[in-house]
Design a protein around this motif. Sequence first.
Motif, PDB file in Angstrom:
ATOM      1  N   GLY A 207       0.780  -1.228   0.000  1.00 24.37           N
ATOM      2  CA  GLY A 207       0.000   0.000   0.000  1.00 24.37           C
ATOM      3  C   GLY A 207       0.809   1.274   0.000  1.00 24.37           C
ATOM      4  O   GLY A 207       0.246   2.364   0.168  1.00 24.37           O
ATOM      5  N   ASN A 208       2.111   1.182  -0.226  1.00 23.08           N
ATOM      6  CA  ASN A 208       2.966   2.371  -0.255  1.00 23.08           C
ATOM      7  C   ASN A 208       3.197   2.779  -1.705  1.00 23.08           C
ATOM      8  O   ASN A 208       3.827   2.043  -2.466  1.00 23.08           O
ATOM      9  CB  ASN A 208       4.297   2.079   0.436  1.00 23.08           C
ATOM     10  CG  ASN A 208       4.102   1.637   1.872  1.00 23.08           C
ATOM     11  OD1 ASN A 208       3.503   2.344   2.670  1.00 23.08           O
ATOM     12  ND2 ASN A 208       4.587   0.442   2.196  1.00 23.08           N
ATOM     13  N   TYR A 209       2.686   3.940  -2.075  1.00 28.83           N
ATOM     14  CA  TYR A 209       2.785   4.364  -3.473  1.00 28.83           C
ATOM     15  C   TYR A 209       4.171   4.916  -3.777  1.00 28.83           C
ATOM     16  O   TYR A 209       4.696   5.760  -3.053  1.00 28.83           O
ATOM     17  CB  TYR A 209       1.730   5.431  -3.784  1.00 28.83           C
ATOM     18  CG  TYR A 209       1.829   5.918  -5.211  1.00 28.83           C
ATOM     19  CD1 TYR A 209       1.384   5.120  -6.250  1.00 28.83           C
ATOM     20  CD2 TYR A 209       2.399   7.155  -5.510  1.00 28.83           C
ATOM     21  CE1 TYR A 209       1.495   5.534  -7.564  1.00 28.83           C
ATOM     22  CE2 TYR A 209       2.504   7.583  -6.823  1.00 28.83           C
ATOM     23  CZ  TYR A 209       2.053   6.765  -7.849  1.00 28.83           C
ATOM     24  OH  TYR A 209       2.166   7.178  -9.150  1.00 28.83           O
ATOM     25  N   HIS A 210       4.745   4.442  -4.874  1.00 27.44           N
ATOM     26  CA  HIS A 210       6.008   4.973  -5.385  1.00 27.44           C
ATOM     27  C   HIS A 210       5.874   5.051  -6.895  1.00 27.44           C
ATOM     28  O   HIS A 210       5.688   4.034  -7.571  1.00 27.44           O
ATOM     29  CB  HIS A 210       7.183   4.080  -4.986  1.00 27.44           C
ATOM     30  CG  HIS A 210       8.510   4.654  -5.358  1.00 27.44           C
ATOM     31  ND1 HIS A 210       9.213   4.263  -6.472  1.00 27.44           N
ATOM     32  CD2 HIS A 210       9.260   5.628  -4.764  1.00 27.44           C
ATOM     33  CE1 HIS A 210      10.340   4.950  -6.557  1.00 27.44           C
ATOM     34  NE2 HIS A 210      10.398   5.784  -5.535  1.00 27.44           N
ATOM     35  N   ASP A 211       5.945   6.256  -7.419  1.00 28.09           N
ATOM     36  CA  ASP A 211       5.610   6.489  -8.816  1.00 28.09           C
ATOM     37  C   ASP A 211       6.472   5.670  -9.771  1.00 28.09           C
ATOM     38  O   ASP A 211       5.956   5.062 -10.717  1.00 28.09           O
ATOM     39  CB  ASP A 211       5.743   7.981  -9.132  1.00 28.09           C
ATOM     40  CG  ASP A 211       5.123   8.335 -10.473  1.00 28.09           C
ATOM     41  OD1 ASP A 211       3.879   8.327 -10.571  1.00 28.09           O
ATOM     42  OD2 ASP A 211       5.882   8.592 -11.431  1.00 28.09           O
ATOM     43  N   ALA A 212       7.770   5.632  -9.540  1.00 26.08           N
ATOM     44  CA  ALA A 212       8.649   4.912 -10.460  1.00 26.08           C
ATOM     45  C   ALA A 212       8.337   3.417 -10.467  1.00 26.08           C
ATOM     46  O   ALA A 212       8.376   2.766 -11.526  1.00 26.08           O
ATOM     47  CB  ALA A 212      10.107   5.149 -10.079  1.00 26.08           C
ATOM     48  N   THR A 213       8.015   2.867  -9.308  1.00 21.21           N
ATOM     49  CA  THR A 213       7.680   1.441  -9.239  1.00 21.21           C
ATOM     50  C   THR A 213       6.389   1.158  -9.995  1.00 21.21           C
ATOM     51  O   THR A 213       6.294   0.182 -10.754  1.00 21.21           O
ATOM     52  CB  THR A 213       7.549   0.993  -7.774  1.00 21.21           C
ATOM     53  OG1 THR A 213       8.752   1.302  -7.074  1.00 21.21           O
ATOM     54  CG2 THR A 213       7.277  -0.498  -7.684  1.00 21.21           C
ATOM     55  N   VAL A 214       5.393   2.012  -9.809  1.00 26.58           N
ATOM     56  CA  VAL A 214       4.126   1.836 -10.524  1.00 26.58           C
ATOM     57  C   VAL A 214       4.353   1.891 -12.028  1.00 26.58           C
ATOM     58  O   VAL A 214       3.826   1.059 -12.791  1.00 26.58           O
ATOM     59  CB  VAL A 214       3.105   2.906 -10.081  1.00 26.58           C
ATOM     60  CG1 VAL A 214       1.935   2.982 -11.062  1.00 26.58           C
ATOM     61  CG2 VAL A 214       2.591   2.590  -8.692  1.00 26.58           C
ATOM     62  N   ARG A 215       5.141   2.842 -12.486  1.00 23.52           N
ATOM     63  CA  ARG A 215       5.363   2.998 -13.922  1.00 23.52           C
ATOM     64  C   ARG A 215       6.169   1.838 -14.507  1.00 23.52           C
ATOM     65  O   ARG A 215       6.043   1.523 -15.694  1.00 23.52           O
ATOM     66  CB  ARG A 215       6.043   4.337 -14.200  1.00 23.52           C
ATOM     67  CG  ARG A 215       5.123   5.512 -13.909  1.00 23.52           C
ATOM     68  CD  ARG A 215       5.757   6.865 -14.175  1.00 23.52           C
ATOM     69  NE  ARG A 215       4.804   7.925 -13.862  1.00 23.52           N
ATOM     70  CZ  ARG A 215       3.842   8.331 -14.688  1.00 23.52           C
ATOM     71  NH1 ARG A 215       3.732   7.778 -15.893  1.00 23.52           N
ATOM     72  NH2 ARG A 215       3.003   9.283 -14.330  1.00 23.52           N
ATOM     73  N   ALA A 216       6.969   1.186 -13.689  1.00 24.64           N
ATOM     74  CA  ALA A 216       7.714   0.019 -14.159  1.00 24.64           C
ATOM     75  C   ALA A 216       6.846  -1.237 -14.171  1.00 24.64           C
ATOM     76  O   ALA A 216       6.957  -2.075 -15.077  1.00 24.64           O
ATOM     77  CB  ALA A 216       8.941  -0.197 -13.270  1.00 24.64           C
ATOM     78  N   VAL A 217       5.989  -1.359 -13.183  1.00 26.59           N
ATOM     79  CA  VAL A 217       5.194  -2.577 -13.019  1.00 26.59           C
ATOM     80  C   VAL A 217       3.986  -2.610 -13.952  1.00 26.59           C
ATOM     81  O   VAL A 217       3.616  -3.677 -14.465  1.00 26.59           O
ATOM     82  CB  VAL A 217       4.750  -2.702 -11.544  1.00 26.59           C
ATOM     83  CG1 VAL A 217       3.654  -3.745 -11.371  1.00 26.59           C
ATOM     84  CG2 VAL A 217       5.951  -3.032 -10.662  1.00 26.59           C
ATOM     85  N   ALA A 218       3.360  -1.456 -14.189  1.00 23.36           N
ATOM     86  CA  ALA A 218       2.105  -1.428 -14.948  1.00 23.36           C
ATOM     87  C   ALA A 218       2.198  -2.138 -16.303  1.00 23.36           C
ATOM     88  O   ALA A 218       1.333  -2.974 -16.618  1.00 23.36           O
ATOM     89  CB  ALA A 218       1.628   0.012 -15.118  1.00 23.36           C
TER      90      ALA A 218
END
Length: 272
Positions: free
Chosen positions: A45-56
Amino acid sequence: MPPIPLEDSVADIVGKAMRGLQLNAAQVAAAAGVTHAALASLCDGNYHDATVRAVAPVLHLGTEALAALGRQAWYPQPVTLAGLACFNTPYHDMTVNSYLVFDRSSGEALAVDTGADCRGMLDYLTQSQLTLKLILLTHAHSDHVHDLAPLQQHTGAPAYIGEGESLAGAQCFAAGRLFHCGALRVATRLTWGHSRGGITYVIDGLDGPLALVGDAVFAGSMGGGIVSYIDALRSNRTQILTLPAATVLCPGHGPLTTVAQEQIHNPFFPGT
């Protein structure tokens, strides 16, 4: 009624996609080029923009839509439609929606799902001088049908459910059947994958198009692919997101939305 929170967080969405695609954390982290710790933090539940953009992209999710949800930058525009009433009732650690749709000329109404407590629905029927003619069930999961027996006892209305489901007190029907309630015409579409026989009810006769989708689609998300993730994605795309853009979508959890908003903001359906 106060605004209903979005049903799913970024962590929920990532988890649903991983389970649906049968990918474990090590596989996703490696494909996305992120550390296992970064992915675990996101799933906690911890948002990190770079991780989201890599995983999506690895999970075939819309990157910008997922990032906007993570930043809490999107919530559907408020939707109202005369002849529609929403009831949001607590069920264990969540809340669930049920609906009344009614023909204002004849006073005839139909219910879609019962929620966990039908007393608010019964009060609304009485106060608005409406007669319940039909109970239409999106699927048989307990949070959506919990109060079927008392709703039938108080109204005498027959209940119907898609033939892929089984529920005491409800008659089964094949998708494609038409129902009528006063001047309302109700078409039925099979939207399965979350459940085996999930049905979306598409209603004409109000001031605008309406679809009651159960757990097929949520604002910014969708129900988990418990039966088949791939078929849930497919049926949602072909049976719900092809409806007219102005169609109001009434989900089983979370706020109302529209086809147009989900085509842009739902990360499960990039490029729709």
